[in-house]
Motif scaffolding. Structure first.
Motif, short mmCIF file in Angstrom:
data_model
loop_
_atom_site.label_atom_id
_atom_site.label_comp_id
_atom_site.label_asym_id
_atom_site.label_seq_id
_atom_site.Cartn_x
_atom_site.Cartn_y
_atom_site.Cartn_z
N GLU A 218 1.99 -25.58 -27.61
CA GLU A 218 1.93 -25.34 -25.91
C GLU A 218 2.88 -24.24 -25.56
OE1 GLU A 218 1.03 -28.22 -22.28
OE2 GLU A 218 2.93 -28.51 -23.55
N TYR A 219 2.51 -23.26 -24.82
CA TYR A 219 3.49 -22.12 -24.34
C TYR A 219 3.00 -21.85 -23.07
CZ TYR A 219 0.69 -18.16 -26.01
OH TYR A 219 -0.24 -17.40 -26.50
N TRP A 220 4.10 -21.15 -22.11
CA TRP A 220 3.74 -20.35 -21.10
C TRP A 220 3.13 -19.10 -21.25
CZ3 TRP A 220 2.77 -22.61 -16.34
CH2 TRP A 220 2.98 -23.79 -16.15
N HIS A 221 2.39 -18.70 -20.66
CA HIS A 221 1.77 -17.12 -20.88
C HIS A 221 1.54 -16.44 -19.68
CE1 HIS A 221 -1.37 -15.33 -24.15
NE2 HIS A 221 -0.47 -14.33 -23.81
N LEU A 222 2.26 -15.17 -19.57
CA LEU A 222 1.93 -14.44 -18.45
C LEU A 222 1.24 -13.54 -19.03
CD1 LEU A 222 2.94 -13.27 -15.80
CD2 LEU A 222 4.62 -12.30 -16.77
N GLU A 223 -0.30 -13.14 -18.15
CA GLU A 223 -1.04 -12.32 -18.66
C GLU A 223 -1.50 -11.49 -17.55
OE1 GLU A 223 -3.42 -15.55 -20.82
OE2 GLU A 223 -3.79 -13.56 -21.99
N PRO A 224 -1.08 -9.98 -17.33
CA PRO A 224 -1.48 -9.28 -16.62
C PRO A 224 -2.74 -8.53 -16.88
CG PRO A 224 0.84 -8.92 -16.91
CD PRO A 224 0.31 -9.90 -17.85
N GLU A 225 -3.59 -8.32 -15.95
CA GLU A 225 -4.92 -7.54 -16.36
C GLU A 225 -5.25 -6.40 -15.04
OE1 GLU A 225 -6.40 -8.50 -19.26
OE2 GLU A 225 -7.65 -6.83 -19.15
N ALA A 226 -5.60 -5.21 -15.68
CA ALA A 226 -5.73 -4.25 -14.32
C ALA A 226 -7.00 -3.27 -14.85
CB ALA A 226 -4.30 -3.42 -14.43
N ALA A 227 -7.55 -3.23 -13.58
CA ALA A 227 -8.53 -2.25 -13.63
C ALA A 227 -8.12 -0.76 -13.72
CB ALA A 227 -9.61 -2.41 -12.24
N PHE A 228 -8.94 -0.02 -14.19
CA PHE A 228 -8.66 1.38 -14.20
C PHE A 228 -7.37 1.60 -14.97
CE2 PHE A 228 -10.96 0.39 -10.39
CZ PHE A 228 -12.29 0.87 -10.54
N VAL A 229 -6.86 0.94 -15.56
CA VAL A 229 -5.67 1.24 -16.64
C VAL A 229 -6.01 1.50 -17.87
CG1 VAL A 229 -3.37 0.09 -17.43
CG2 VAL A 229 -3.85 0.39 -14.94
N ASP A 230 -5.65 2.42 -18.58
CA ASP A 230 -5.96 2.64 -20.23
C ASP A 230 -4.61 2.05 -20.75
OD1 ASP A 230 -3.76 4.72 -20.10
OD2 ASP A 230 -5.00 6.38 -20.02
N TRP A 231 -4.73 2.22 -22.12
CA TRP A 231 -3.88 1.59 -23.06
C TRP A 231 -2.55 2.08 -23.00
CZ3 TRP A 231 -1.94 3.53 -28.14
CH2 TRP A 231 -2.12 4.66 -28.24
N GLU A 232 -2.23 3.31 -22.54
CA GLU A 232 -1.11 3.89 -22.44
C GLU A 232 -0.27 3.50 -21.05
OE1 GLU A 232 -1.95 8.12 -23.62
OE2 GLU A 232 -0.43 7.81 -24.94
N GLU A 233 -1.01 3.63 -20.04
CA GLU A 233 -0.14 3.06 -18.88
C GLU A 233 -0.28 1.53 -18.95
OE1 GLU A 233 -3.00 3.74 -15.19
OE2 GLU A 233 -1.11 2.80 -14.22
N ASN A 234 -1.01 0.74 -19.84
CA ASN A 234 -0.80 -0.44 -19.92
C ASN A 234 0.52 -0.84 -20.73
OD1 ASN A 234 -1.53 -3.48 -20.09
ND2 ASN A 234 -2.13 -2.97 -22.31
N MET A 235 0.89 0.12 -21.48
CA MET A 235 2.35 -0.04 -22.43
C MET A 235 3.36 0.39 -21.40
SD MET A 235 2.20 1.19 -26.23
CE MET A 235 1.12 2.54 -26.09
N GLN A 236 3.22 1.22 -20.12
CA GLN A 236 4.30 1.61 -19.45
C GLN A 236 4.51 0.49 -18.58
OE1 GLN A 236 3.13 4.83 -16.96
NE2 GLN A 236 2.96 6.29 -18.84
N ILE A 237 3.44 -0.41 -18.17
CA ILE A 237 3.82 -1.39 -17.26
C ILE A 237 4.58 -2.45 -18.17
CG2 ILE A 237 2.61 -3.36 -16.14
CD1 ILE A 237 0.18 -1.56 -15.77
N GLN A 238 4.05 -2.66 -19.50
CA GLN A 238 5.03 -3.70 -20.05
C GLN A 238 6.62 -3.25 -20.23
OE1 GLN A 238 3.06 -4.24 -24.05
NE2 GLN A 238 1.00 -3.60 -23.00
N GLU A 239 6.68 -1.99 -20.51
CA GLU A 239 8.20 -1.68 -20.77
C GLU A 239 9.03 -1.62 -19.31
OE1 GLU A 239 8.03 2.20 -22.70
OE2 GLU A 239 7.20 3.07 -21.17
#
Ligand code: NSS
Length: 428
Positions: A218-239
């Motif tokens: 059992e772990y705590w999970h932070l899961e963002p999800e965003a419309a109109f974001v591609d996989w590269e912008e997704n990585m920018q948000i992560q870093e």
């Protein structure tokens, strides 16, 4: 009533009242008792001298145990020998609860401490971990709020597996089969059609029998999800999110940073993080003495080899479709690969994030569900999201305990959460 931290800031001679627990107690000769009193802000030494206090105060002081609760009143005195340079000369002392002898002493086994976790969480190390965890979660979500993400709270009891359905805890839901959620991703995906950018912060459950330093059931999970974001912008948000949380933590909590000795560990954690494709990462593992074939997934050893080359997290991108979840979008340049990433933390801490661009076309998603050997009827509402105004979107999941383990450089993931749930532990 003052807090210990406040008392240290006051001049000699000030009268103070404090309340807390006995952190340490020691009798010196026949007429002195040293008590180290603990509250949430720290510890301070208090000394009770027999001839300076009424008889009942001395009698009470003699009865105290390690972890008894009490209030004291006394005068601050500077004393070089006292930790922090000040001690309280006690005039009054009232036990709140003397209790029983505390079962935890020095040099007890890890198992004993885990069996007594409900008491062990009072220790200095645990207390500091939970303070740090609190701040880190705040900084992670603060970053997301600044980027327009809404918190969106998912159900924990579900009917289908978000990660393909293996390793789920099953339960009887009023006569119907249901499961503890593996991930809230699919609910986050539903949420973006209302709020465009959402994140869920909830427990995820994994019934896998992994006995490692980085797996919880059992772990705590932070899961963002965003419309109109591609996989590269997704990585920018992560870093950016990871860098922001670490930078804020280092800046604002020097006491915790010093306690964990992590000042220099994270000084290079700034965007951009290095990016390796899956193939480059496999080649790197083999070059560094590991042994891996294309098509295999990275284990802890392989991740440690890759991350040993960096002192900040690194992205591995574009994994083979075969070893990743059904909902990941194919790479238009090579349909055997997907537009995903893992984020691997340095110093052997391993994977802290998994993310991807999602398949957003109905027919494509149906096809992938079939290829993955899953049943379309279990994903009915999820497929609906592709039927009514679907849009390109991406998201990711960060394991809170994995992140805390990395930032504080802990040996074991179970210490990153107050009451760990692992293959062989569901108590206390
Ligand atoms: O299985 S993941 O790789 N991906 C997902 O669950 C996606 N549905 C996330 C998403 O895109 N919304 O798990 C994501 C992260 C992983 O990188 C770890 O940090 C953490 O969740 N994780 C775990 N932490 C502790 N214990 C276990 N067993 C565990 N499994 C994953």
């Amino acid at each position: 009533m003052l807090k210990v931290e406040q008392a240290f800031k006051l001049p000699e001679g000030t009268e103070v009242s404090l309340r807390g627990w006995v952190y340490r107690i020691r009798k010196l000769g026949e007429n002195k008792i040293f008590i180290v009193l603990r509250d949430v802000t720290g510890t301070i030494q208090a000394v009770v001298v027999k001839e300076n206090v009424p008889a009942h105060v001395w009698a009470n002081a003699e009865k105290l145990y390690h972890e008894s609760s009490l209030t004291i009143k006394g005068t601050l005195k500077e004393d070089e020998r006292a930790p922090g340079g000040k001690e309280v000369q006690v005039q009054e002392l009232s036990p709140i609860s003397i209790g029983e002898p505390f079962p935890i002493h020095k040099d007890q086994s890890e198992e004993f401490l885990l069996d007594n976790r409900h008491l062990w969480i009072r220790s200095r190390k645990m207390t500091n971990i939970f303070k740090a965890r609190h701040h880190l979660i705040n900084y992670l979500t603060e970053y997301l709020h600044s980027k327009g993400f809404y918190r969106f709270d998912p159900p924990i009891i579900t009917t289908a597996g978000a990660e393909g359905g293996a390793d789920m805890f099953e339960l009887d839901y009023f006569g119907q089969k249901a499961y503890l959620t593996q991930s809230s991703q699919m609910y986050g995906e539903a949420g973006i059609f209302a709020l465009e950018r959402v994140y869920t912060l909830a427990p995820s459950f994994r019934a896998e029998k992994s006995r490692t330093r980085r797996h919880l059931a059992e772990y705590w999970h932070l899961e963002p999800e965003a419309a109109f974001v591609d996989w590269e912008e997704n990585m920018q948000i992560q870093e950016e999110m990871v860098s922001y949380a670490i930078e804020q933590f280092l800046q604002n909590h020097p006491d915790l940073v010093e306690f964990f000795g992590i000042k220099d560990l994270h000084k290079d954690v700034k965007p951009p993080f290095p990016r390796l494709t899956y193939y480059e990462a496999v080649d790197l593992v083999n070059k560094l003495g590991g042994k891996m074939e294309y098509g295999e997934d990275f284990g802890a050893d392989e991740e440690a080899l890759i991350s040993s080359q960096y002192n900040k997290p690194v992205f591995i991108t574009k994994y083979p479709k075969k070893i990743k979840a059904f909902y990941m979008k194919e790479d238009p340049n090579d349909p055997e690969l997907v537009l995903n990433n893992d984020m691997i933390a340095p110093y052997g801490h391993g994977e802290i994030i998994g993310g991807s661009e999602r398949i957003w076309e109905l027919e494509k998603l149906k096809q992938r569900i079939k290829e993955a050997g899953l049943k379309e009827e279990n994903y009915k509402w999820y497929l609906d999201l592709r039927r009514f105004g679907s849009v390109p979107h991406s998201g990711f999941g960060l394991g809170i305990e994995r992140f805390v383990k990395y930032v504080l450089n802990l040996d074991h993931i179970r210490d990153a959460v107050p009451f760990p749930r692992t293959v062989n532990r569901v108590y206390p």
